[in-house]
Design a protein around this motif. Structure first.
Motif, PDB file in Angstrom:
ATOM      1  N   VAL A   5      37.027  31.873  48.785  1.00 20.35           N
ATOM      2  CA  VAL A   5      37.959  32.259  49.847  1.00 20.35           C
ATOM      3  C   VAL A   5      37.245  33.193  50.827  1.00 20.35           C
ATOM      4  N   THR A   6      36.528  34.162  50.301  1.00 21.44           N
ATOM      5  CA  THR A   6      35.798  35.094  51.160  1.00 21.44           C
ATOM      6  C   THR A   6      34.825  34.349  52.068  1.00 21.44           C
ATOM      7  N   LYS A   7      34.071  33.420  51.488  1.00 20.07           N
ATOM      8  CA  LYS A   7      33.095  32.644  52.259  1.00 20.07           C
ATOM      9  C   LYS A   7      33.795  31.756  53.285  1.00 20.07           C
ATOM     10  N   ALA A   8      34.873  31.104  52.883  1.00 22.38           N
ATOM     11  CA  ALA A   8      35.589  30.192  53.779  1.00 22.38           C
ATOM     12  C   ALA A   8      36.145  30.915  54.993  1.00 22.38           C
ATOM     13  N   HIS A   9      36.547  32.171  54.825  1.00 24.95           N
ATOM     14  CA  HIS A   9      37.064  32.940  55.960  1.00 24.95           C
ATOM     15  C   HIS A   9      36.018  33.111  57.065  1.00 24.95           C
ATOM     16  N   THR A  10      34.748  32.999  56.720  1.00 24.78           N
ATOM     17  CA  THR A  10      33.691  33.120  57.736  1.00 24.78           C
ATOM     18  C   THR A  10      33.365  31.773  58.373  1.00 24.78           C
ATOM     19  N   ILE A  57      47.360  34.683  47.762  1.00 25.42           N
ATOM     20  CA  ILE A  57      45.978  34.867  48.177  1.00 25.42           C
ATOM     21  C   ILE A  57      45.910  36.300  48.698  1.00 25.42           C
ATOM     22  N   ALA A  58      45.347  37.164  47.887  1.00 25.88           N
ATOM     23  CA  ALA A  58      45.292  38.578  48.252  1.00 25.88           C
ATOM     24  C   ALA A  58      44.247  39.285  47.407  1.00 25.88           C
ATOM     25  N   LYS A  59      43.658  40.301  47.987  1.00 24.03           N
ATOM     26  CA  LYS A  59      42.734  41.147  47.239  1.00 24.03           C
ATOM     27  C   LYS A  59      43.545  42.102  46.379  1.00 24.03           C
ATOM     28  N   LYS A  60      43.099  42.291  45.152  1.00 23.01           N
ATOM     29  CA  LYS A  60      43.767  43.240  44.265  1.00 23.01           C
ATOM     30  C   LYS A  60      43.364  44.648  44.697  1.00 23.01           C
ATOM     31  N   GLU A  61      44.313  45.320  45.307  1.00 21.47           N
ATOM     32  CA  GLU A  61      44.049  46.673  45.791  1.00 21.47           C
ATOM     33  C   GLU A  61      45.352  47.459  45.802  1.00 21.47           C
ATOM     34  N   LYS A  62      45.232  48.750  45.693  1.00 21.60           N
ATOM     35  CA  LYS A  62      46.424  49.594  45.771  1.00 21.60           C
ATOM     36  C   LYS A  62      46.877  49.651  47.228  1.00 21.60           C
ATOM     37  N   GLU A 106      47.518  38.141  42.077  1.00 23.19           N
ATOM     38  CA  GLU A 106      46.803  38.112  43.347  1.00 23.19           C
ATOM     39  C   GLU A 106      45.420  37.517  43.120  1.00 23.19           C
ATOM     40  N   ILE A 107      45.067  36.540  43.953  1.00 20.02           N
ATOM     41  CA  ILE A 107      43.811  35.806  43.771  1.00 20.02           C
ATOM     42  C   ILE A 107      43.023  35.849  45.079  1.00 20.02           C
ATOM     43  N   PHE A 108      41.776  36.223  44.987  1.00 23.94           N
ATOM     44  CA  PHE A 108      40.893  36.224  46.155  1.00 23.94           C
ATOM     45  C   PHE A 108      39.483  35.944  45.646  1.00 23.94           C
TER      46      PHE A 108
END
Length: 152
Positions: free
Chosen positions: A43-48, A8-13, A37-39
């Motif tokens: 997931v974004t909504k659930a974090h709030t 569970i991660a944002k695809k970013e450098k 990596e999957i985000f």
């Protein structure tokens, strides 16, 4: 052997990318490594909302990846293993998937679907660092299994 790391991660450098690349290259003598990596928006909504909602969103995002292969989930409450035990976990497997959770860990429902649940230690670390430690341990495991001097 095929190894897939699903997190569970944002695809970013990141500053860790060169390290991931070097470790993956070292492992390539023994196995093919895929990093996924999957985000999702869920997931974004659930974090709030809440930790429990986040765990459910992680399960939903990852459930398609768990099952047919030998699945090892990294979890703080998992079994503490040393490098030799870790090497035995992946020995003689054709396909291994490792799962790294998000900030709120995994639901028990997801952990129960894993073939093994292990911990990298009692300290808390970001998923990016956990991935680097995992890759190093995968290489170390292959070194142990092939009697390569790296482990010493």
């Amino acid at each position: 052997m095929n190894i897939e790391i699903v997190s569970i991660a944002k695809k970013e450098k990141t500053i860790y990318d060169p390290l991931y690349k070097d470790l993956t290259k070292m492992i390539s003598r023994f196995a093919n490594v895929t990093d996924r990596e999957i985000f999702t928006k869920d997931v974004t909504k659930a974090h709030t909302i809440s930790p429990e909602a986040s765990q459910k969103a992680y399960t939903k995002a990852l459930e398609a990846y768990i099952g047919k292969d030998f699945c090892i989930t990294l979890h703080p409450n998992g079994k503490l293993v040393d490098s030799f035990e870790f090497s035995k976990l992946i020995n003689d497997k054709m396909n291994v998937k490792f799962f790294i959770g998000g900030a709120y860990g995994f639901e028990d429902k997801f952990l129960q679907k894993s073939n093994a649940v292990i911990s990298l230690g009692k300290i808390t670390m970001s998923h990016k660092i956990a991935k680097a430690v995992l890759l190093e341990q995968i290489y170390r495991a292959f070194s142990i299994l092939s009697n390569h001097p790296y482990h010493k």
